[in-house]
Design a protein around this motif. Structure first.
Motif, PDB file in Angstrom:
ATOM      1  N   LYS A  95       0.846  -1.196   0.000  1.00  0.00           N
ATOM      2  CA  LYS A  95       0.000   0.000   0.000  1.00  0.00           C
ATOM      3  C   LYS A  95       0.879   1.244   0.000  1.00  0.00           C
ATOM      4  N   GLN A 139      -3.107   3.268   8.221  1.00  0.00           N
ATOM      5  CA  GLN A 139      -3.133   2.201   7.217  1.00  0.00           C
ATOM      6  C   GLN A 139      -1.805   1.440   7.124  1.00  0.00           C
ATOM      7  N   SER A 148       6.932  -6.485   3.243  1.00  0.00           N
ATOM      8  CA  SER A 148       6.401  -7.755   2.738  1.00  0.00           C
ATOM      9  C   SER A 148       7.281  -8.353   1.644  1.00  0.00           C
ATOM     10  N   TYR A 173       7.663  -3.791  -8.962  1.00  0.00           N
ATOM     11  CA  TYR A 173       6.710  -2.690  -9.222  1.00  0.00           C
ATOM     12  C   TYR A 173       7.515  -1.438  -9.500  1.00  0.00           C
ATOM     13  N   ASN A 215      -3.592   0.327  -3.421  1.00  0.00           N
ATOM     14  CA  ASN A 215      -3.312  -1.044  -3.005  1.00  0.00           C
ATOM     15  C   ASN A 215      -2.839  -1.862  -4.200  1.00  0.00           C
ATOM     16  N   TYR A 216      -1.840  -2.688  -3.969  1.00  0.00           N
ATOM     17  CA  TYR A 216      -1.345  -3.602  -4.999  1.00  0.00           C
ATOM     18  C   TYR A 216      -1.248  -4.988  -4.380  1.00  0.00           C
ATOM     19  N   ASP A 217      -1.967  -5.961  -4.968  1.00  0.00           N
ATOM     20  CA  ASP A 217      -2.033  -7.308  -4.385  1.00  0.00           C
ATOM     21  C   ASP A 217      -1.100  -8.298  -5.072  1.00  0.00           C
ATOM     22  N   GLY A 218      -0.203  -7.796  -5.884  1.00  0.00           N
ATOM     23  CA  GLY A 218       0.703  -8.666  -6.623  1.00  0.00           C
ATOM     24  C   GLY A 218       0.247  -8.884  -8.048  1.00  0.00           C
ATOM     25  N   GLN A 219      -1.027  -8.565  -8.312  1.00  0.00           N
ATOM     26  CA  GLN A 219      -1.585  -8.717  -9.651  1.00  0.00           C
ATOM     27  C   GLN A 219      -2.211  -7.428 -10.159  1.00  0.00           C
ATOM     28  N   GLN A 220      -3.036  -6.797  -9.334  1.00  0.00           N
ATOM     29  CA  GLN A 220      -3.780  -5.618  -9.736  1.00  0.00           C
ATOM     30  C   GLN A 220      -3.498  -4.427  -8.822  1.00  0.00           C
ATOM     31  N   THR A 221      -3.540  -3.247  -9.430  1.00  0.00           N
ATOM     32  CA  THR A 221      -3.419  -1.992  -8.699  1.00  0.00           C
ATOM     33  C   THR A 221      -4.813  -1.410  -8.502  1.00  0.00           C
ATOM     34  N   ARG A 222      -5.123  -1.034  -7.265  1.00  0.00           N
ATOM     35  CA  ARG A 222      -6.453  -0.492  -6.962  1.00  0.00           C
ATOM     36  C   ARG A 222      -6.302   0.833  -6.214  1.00  0.00           C
TER      37      ARG A 222
END
Length: 395
Positions: free
Chosen positions: A2, A47, A125, A158, A230-237
């Motif tokens: 994040k 956060q 992480s 990233y 937020n980035y979950d390893g696949q998508q950026t939100r």
């Protein structure tokens, strides 16, 4: 992973033109940028973001108001205490100079110089992030700097580009670029600054202007804040986070068919849609349809004064300016055709025209025109043309 993307803090902005505000409201407005920036830092700490990006114009002026510098330093120390790194560039308002009196920033802040460089970070992480960018060293940068940005690095998870600039062509004042150039770099996210209107220019990758964190005048309306990404390893939100405690609103209200002050006041209150802490410029249209005594309440300033004395103890919707606009009246279209034709027969006759011309007939050009056989018809046509051209000014 994040992170927070913010830009255009404009710490130290003077909020010009609001000297007539009530003291209580004025104090809230003058503290608005500080409160918005504090809310940004609060979110970052709560956060537990991995880093914060500040994409230029942290200060409103190149001289960097000392109080604003202390504010920035104190808030960035809060991030340092929370072990949150900061990537920061300077923009056209707060560009780097050799003789600036600058307060030292904490070690968690990574400031980019005037040359495009890339800084890397490994999050807690284990995500490896590369961030490329540069700071202004003068007010205007008219060259396209995208060629200096490296292509996406294969060894990182990233990659982010920070750019304080505008879409444009070489020669434009603020580091001009094209969307195609940004996309060609292969980055995962572009953190833009400079434009105060929040805007997502693209989604693959995300290319985002977060806007400024607090509107400073009537042209900077809507909620202001920053993006929590937020980035979950696949998508950026990316998700917009409103933080500005004061909102500007420009309201236009038609008062046609309103017949009394109660209805007018109720219509105004319904038109101001933001629930609290709003500075409103109110424009009333079609005021020519109001009863004369009601219109007088507006033109005399009595209505504005009354709106400004409403209870503002906790929150406010303060109308700081009231304007009126009269809509065009289709006067000539409302004239019954038979009356127009009857009047035309009487007015647009040679004898009548000659009588009203009077001494103008002594002007040779007018005399020659008048002596033409179709002069009455010409006068009638010109009258109709003038009515059509000036219908908006007819009251």
């Amino acid at each position: 992973m994040k992170f927070i993307h913010a830009a255009d803090l404009h710490l130290g902005s003077p909020f010009k033109g609001l000297t007539d505000l009530p003291l209580q409201i004025k104090q809230q407005v003058l503290q608005a940028i500080t409160q918005s920036f504090t809310a940004l830092i609060d979110t970052a700490v709560k956060q537990k973001v991995d880093f914060v990006i500040l994409a230029g114009d942290q200060f409103d002026d190149v001289q960097r108001n000392l109080q604003a510098q202390v504010l920035l330093q104190q808030q960035l120390i809060r991030l340092a205490d929370a072990q949150i790194p900061v990537f920061m560039v300077y923009g056209n308002h707060d560009y780097l100079t050799a003789d600036q009196a600058m307060i030292n920033l904490p070690d968690n802040v990574r400031v980019f110089g005037p040359k495009v460089t890339t800084k890397t970070l490994q999050t807690k992480s284990g995500v490896t992030v590369a961030v490329s960018g540069f700071s202004y060293d003068q007010n205007h940068i008219t060259t396209d700097r995208l060629a200096e940005y490296p292509q996406r690095q294969s060894q990182v998870d990233y990659q982010i580009g920070i750019l304080h600039g505008q879409i444009g062509q070489p020669g434009d004042n603020y580091a001009p670029f094209t969307l195609q150039e940004l996309m060609s770099k292969g980055y995962d996210y572009w953190a833009l600054g400079h434009i105060h209107q929040r805007s997502i220019l693209a989604q693959k990758p995300y290319i985002i202007y977060p806007g400024n964190i607090q509107g400073r005048h009537r042209n900077e309306t809507e909620a202001k804040g920053f993006y929590l990404v937020n980035y979950d390893g696949q998508q950026t939100r990316p998700q917009f986070q409103a933080s500005a405690p004061v909102i500007w609103q420009n309201v236009t209200l038609s008062v046609a068919d309103l017949t009394d002050i109660d209805k007018l006041m109720a219509a105004i209150q319904a038109a101001i849609t933001v629930p609290e802490n709003t500075l409103v410029e109110l424009t009333l249209t079609q005021v020519q349809t109001l009863p004369p005594k009601l219109l007088e309440k507006i033109t005399s300033g009595e209505l504005l004064a009354t709106l400004q004395t409403l209870d503002h103890q906790q929150h406010f919707n303060y109308v700081y300016r009231l304007k009126t606009e009269a809509q065009p009246l289709q006067v000539y279209q409302s004239i019954d055709a038979q009356y127009w034709q009857a009047a035309a027969k009487e007015v647009f006759q040679a004898d009548a025209i000659q009588k009203h011309l009077g001494k103008l007939q002594q002007v040779e050009a007018i005399r020659e025109l008048y002596q033409q056989k179709d002069f009455p018809q010409w006068i009638q046509q010109q009258t109709l043309t003038l009515l059509e051209q000036n219908e908006g000014e007819l009251q």
